[in-house]
Design a protein around this motif. Structure first.
Motif, PDB file in Angstrom:
ATOM      1  N   ARG A   1     -20.377  60.716  43.142  1.00 58.45           N
ATOM      2  CA  ARG A   1     -21.337  61.142  42.119  1.00 58.45           C
ATOM      3  C   ARG A   1     -22.313  62.134  42.732  1.00 58.45           C
ATOM      4  N   PRO A   2     -22.863  63.017  41.903  1.00 53.94           N
ATOM      5  CA  PRO A   2     -23.827  63.979  42.438  1.00 53.94           C
ATOM      6  C   PRO A   2     -25.144  63.284  42.780  1.00 53.94           C
ATOM      7  N   THR A   3     -25.860  63.850  43.742  1.00 56.70           N
ATOM      8  CA  THR A   3     -27.190  63.336  44.052  1.00 56.70           C
ATOM      9  C   THR A   3     -28.108  63.700  42.895  1.00 56.70           C
ATOM     10  N   GLU A   4     -29.316  63.164  42.912  1.00 56.72           N
ATOM     11  CA  GLU A   4     -30.240  63.359  41.808  1.00 56.72           C
ATOM     12  C   GLU A   4     -30.519  64.830  41.522  1.00 56.72           C
ATOM     13  N   ASP A   5     -30.630  65.642  42.586  1.00 59.21           N
ATOM     14  CA  ASP A   5     -30.915  67.067  42.390  1.00 59.21           C
ATOM     15  C   ASP A   5     -29.645  67.911  42.306  1.00 59.21           C
ATOM     16  N   SER A   6     -28.493  67.257  42.299  1.00 61.33           N
ATOM     17  CA  SER A   6     -27.181  67.912  42.217  1.00 61.33           C
ATOM     18  C   SER A   6     -26.927  68.907  43.344  1.00 61.33           C
ATOM     19  N   ALA A   7     -27.586  68.717  44.472  1.00 62.94           N
ATOM     20  CA  ALA A   7     -27.395  69.606  45.622  1.00 62.94           C
ATOM     21  C   ALA A   7     -26.287  69.099  46.540  1.00 62.94           C
ATOM     22  N   ALA A   8     -25.808  67.874  46.284  1.00 64.13           N
ATOM     23  CA  ALA A   8     -24.767  67.290  47.134  1.00 64.13           C
ATOM     24  C   ALA A   8     -23.958  66.289  46.318  1.00 64.13           C
TER      25      ALA A   8
END
Length: 178
Positions: A17-24
């Motif tokens: 799943r993506p991290t909260e900020d969608s950076a990883a």
């Protein structure tokens, strides 16, 4: 991905799943050989960065080292870990998007100080004291002067000494007669 416990190369991804900020992308993995579970993170890397040290040595850029130095400056400060992660990701993104593959350690240090100054004055002073190699109290006074009178009031007591965090009484565990 190699298992950190047994070294097996046959690990399996159980959840992504993506991290909260969608950076990883955060991946939960399991090793079928030893049953070990661990987490990995996948990030976009725009370019390989090399850090030019003050000594003239060149070393590969280490995102984790940057994150650790920021976390040390922010230790015991009321800053959310996700906010720290966003700060680190933002710094790395800015460094990578500069267009240069070689970056001076001074530039990295200055960028970190700019970011910490906006985030937390105490962390800024802590980082600056190490980065700028403070040797005496005058160095702190000069830096606090740059921050302005409000920050100096928060960081120093009425005698001009660094404020100490309040001592918290710790509850002792109850002793049982059993």
């Amino acid at each position: 991905m190699r298992c950190p416990y047994c070294g097996s190369l046959e690990t399996q991804v159980k959840d992504s799943r993506p991290t909260e900020d969608s950076a990883a992308i955060r991946r939960r993995r399991i090793c079928p050989d030893c049953g070990g579970r661990f987490t990995t993170f996948e990030r976009v890397q725009l370019r390989e960065l090399t850090v030019l040290k003050r000594s003239g040595r060149r070393v590969p850029f280490d995102r984790d080292k940057l994150a650790r130095s920021i976390e040390v400056a922010l230790r015991k400060r009321p800053v959310d870990p996700e906010r720290i992660e966003r700060l680190v990701s933002g710094l790395v993104r800015r460094l990578e998007s500069q267009g240069e593959s070689e970056i001076s350690s001074e530039m990295i240090g200055e960028r970190v100080m700019e970011s910490l100054k906006q985030l937390d004055d105490v962390a800024y002073v802590r980082f600056a004291s190490v980065y700028r190699n403070f040797r005496e109290a005058k160095d702190f006074e000069t830096l606090l002067g740059e921050l302005g009178p409000k920050a100096a009031e928060e960081l120093l007591d009425e005698d001009g000494e660094p404020r100490r965090p309040p001592v918290r009484a710790t509850a002792k565990p109850a002793v049982s007669d059993e």
